[in-house]
Design an enzyme around this catalytic site. Structure first.
Site, short mmCIF file in Angstrom:
data_model
loop_
_atom_site.label_atom_id
_atom_site.label_comp_id
_atom_site.label_asym_id
_atom_site.label_seq_id
_atom_site.Cartn_x
_atom_site.Cartn_y
_atom_site.Cartn_z
N MET A 29 -16.41 -36.74 -20.56
CA MET A 29 -16.84 -36.15 -21.83
C MET A 29 -18.09 -35.30 -21.61
O MET A 29 -18.82 -35.01 -22.56
CB MET A 29 -17.11 -37.24 -22.86
CG MET A 29 -15.85 -38.02 -23.20
SD MET A 29 -15.87 -38.72 -24.85
CE MET A 29 -17.26 -39.80 -24.72
N HIS A 36 -20.68 -39.94 -12.98
CA HIS A 36 -19.56 -39.00 -12.96
C HIS A 36 -19.46 -38.35 -11.58
O HIS A 36 -18.36 -38.17 -11.04
CB HIS A 36 -19.76 -37.88 -13.99
CG HIS A 36 -19.88 -38.34 -15.41
ND1 HIS A 36 -21.07 -38.30 -16.10
CD2 HIS A 36 -18.96 -38.85 -16.27
CE1 HIS A 36 -20.87 -38.75 -17.33
NE2 HIS A 36 -19.61 -39.09 -17.47
N GLN A 152 -11.12 -49.84 -20.14
CA GLN A 152 -10.47 -48.53 -20.21
C GLN A 152 -9.60 -48.31 -18.96
O GLN A 152 -8.46 -47.87 -19.05
CB GLN A 152 -11.55 -47.45 -20.32
CG GLN A 152 -11.05 -46.04 -20.09
CD GLN A 152 -12.15 -45.02 -20.31
OE1 GLN A 152 -12.54 -44.77 -21.42
NE2 GLN A 152 -12.66 -44.44 -19.24
N SER A 185 -24.27 -41.64 -20.47
CA SER A 185 -24.77 -40.47 -21.20
C SER A 185 -25.59 -40.91 -22.40
O SER A 185 -26.40 -40.15 -22.91
CB SER A 185 -23.60 -39.61 -21.67
OG SER A 185 -22.73 -39.38 -20.59
N ARG A 186 -25.36 -42.15 -22.88
CA ARG A 186 -26.06 -42.61 -24.09
C ARG A 186 -27.41 -43.24 -23.77
O ARG A 186 -28.17 -43.54 -24.70
CB ARG A 186 -25.19 -43.60 -24.86
CG ARG A 186 -23.97 -42.94 -25.51
CD ARG A 186 -23.18 -43.92 -26.31
NE ARG A 186 -22.14 -43.29 -27.12
CZ ARG A 186 -20.85 -43.36 -26.85
NH1 ARG A 186 -20.42 -44.02 -25.80
NH2 ARG A 186 -19.97 -42.76 -27.64
P1 AMP Z 1 -17.41 -40.53 -19.99
O1 AMP Z 1 -17.89 -39.14 -19.75
O2 AMP Z 1 -18.46 -41.47 -20.46
O3 AMP Z 1 -16.13 -40.58 -20.79
O4 AMP Z 1 -17.01 -41.08 -18.55
C1 AMP Z 1 -16.11 -40.40 -17.72
C2 AMP Z 1 -15.79 -41.26 -16.53
O5 AMP Z 1 -16.99 -41.55 -15.81
C3 AMP Z 1 -15.18 -42.62 -16.90
O6 AMP Z 1 -14.14 -42.94 -15.96
C4 AMP Z 1 -16.34 -43.55 -16.78
O7 AMP Z 1 -15.97 -44.89 -16.50
C5 AMP Z 1 -17.08 -42.94 -15.61
N1 AMP Z 1 -18.49 -43.37 -15.61
C6 AMP Z 1 -19.38 -43.29 -16.63
N2 AMP Z 1 -20.55 -43.85 -16.28
C7 AMP Z 1 -20.40 -44.30 -15.00
C8 AMP Z 1 -21.24 -44.98 -14.08
N3 AMP Z 1 -22.49 -45.33 -14.38
N4 AMP Z 1 -20.74 -45.28 -12.85
C9 AMP Z 1 -19.46 -44.95 -12.52
N5 AMP Z 1 -18.61 -44.30 -13.35
C10 AMP Z 1 -19.07 -43.99 -14.58
#
Ligand code: AMP
Length: 282
Positions: A29, A36, A152, A185-186
């Site tokens: 996102m 990421h 997820q 991101s939050r």
């Molecule tokens: P998001 O942008 O939050 O939807 O996350 C996109 C992808 O990045 C998802 O597969 C998340 O599980 C992964 N992700 C987000 N934060 C982390 C993190 N701290 N470590 C590893 N993967 C992450």
């Protein structure tokens, strides 16, 4: 690095890919961080072509959630993608993926009902719908997801199996800040004090893992230990803390096999989720 915004251009690009060249997809996102980036790096190591999608998916936000204020920084995201040698970034508009007459959703049943599903009733349906669309559009050989969102990952693995999609789903480790807080991101939404409170979730899960390492094989004492370390109250609310079977996400009473310790808390108006996987040998 190619940037594509329409499904038509994406399909044309896909058709032009040489047969046999493996394609990896990292759905995101945006507001990209080192978590990421680690997924992209894993994709880069294992696939010839790496596609990153950036799409703040309105379908996975509840009505009272932060869709509008979710962080967006496309310039910084594209710079990170360039740094990681991404081949293609797919950045659809909302109306591109969900035109006015859109009416189909993809829902996983049992796995989606517990934990996050209970706290965010429409969330997973939004996730599985958009991921199905992205997998259909990009048709990747592999797609990469973070352990941070473990439930997820379980749902997506299930949907790929159930719908006979031809993509291998890879789980990548959670990337954390030096203090242990999982990158998200939050995280930028909270004050220093709230961040300190949020950190208690990781500390609680770690204490649960230690208790299992010391030989505890019943979930009750492990949960008690985690709850004590977390210490709810004082501006911290607990949504759940659980010891589950890592495959079914069903709560366990006797701990055996591969166990996942799951937790979700709220502080400063922000929800934090985290988890640790524990493999029990006997
Ligand atoms: P998001 O942008 O939050 O939807 O996350 C996109 C992808 O990045 C998802 O597969 C998340 O599980 C992964 N992700 C987000 N934060 C982390 C993190 N701290 N470590 C590893 N993967 C992450």
């Amino acid at each position: 690095m190619r940037i594509i915004r329409t499904t038509q251009a994406l399909r044309t690009w896909r058709r032009q890919q040489p047969p046999g060249a493996s394609t990896g997809l990292v759905p995101t996102m945006g507001a990209l961080h080192a978590g990421h980036q680690s997924l992209v790096q894993r994709a880069r190591r294992t696939c010839q072509t790496v596609v990153v999608s950036i799409f703040v998916n309105p379908l996975q936000f509840g009505p009272a959630e932060d869709y509008r204020r979710y962080p967006r920084d496309l310039a910084a995201d594209l710079a990170r993608c360039r740094e990681e040698n991404v081949d293609l970034v797919f950045i659809p508009k909302v109306e591109t993926l969900y035109p006015r007459d859109f009416q189909t959703t993809v829902a996983v049943s049992t796995l989606a009902q517990r934990w996050e599903g209970e706290c965010r009733p429409t969330h997973f349906q939004g996730v599985t719908t958009v991921v199905t669309k992205l997998l259909n559009l990009v048709r990747p050989d592999r797609a990469f997801f973070g352990q941070k969102d473990y439930q997820q990952y379980c749902l997506i693995r299930q949907l790929v199996r159930d719908l006979d999609l031809d993509t291998r789903i890879t789980l990548c480790p959670t990337i954390r800040d030096d203090d242990g807080l999982a990158l998200s991101s939050r995280n930028r939404y909270v004050t220093k004090t709230e961040r300190q409170r949020a950190l208690a979730l990781y500390q609680a899960l770690s204490a649960g893992k230690e208790a299992i390492a010391r030989g505890t094989r019943r979930a009750g004492p492990v949960k008690k230990r985690m709850a004590k370390v977390l210490g709810a109250g004082h501006g911290l609310d607990v949504d759940y803390l659980a010891c589950c079977d890592a495959r079914t996400l069903e709560p366990l009473s006797r701990l055996q096999g591969t166990v996942v310790l799951l937790g979700a808390i709220r502080t400063g108006g922000v929800r934090f989720i985290d988890n640790l996987i524990v493999r029990i040998r006997r």
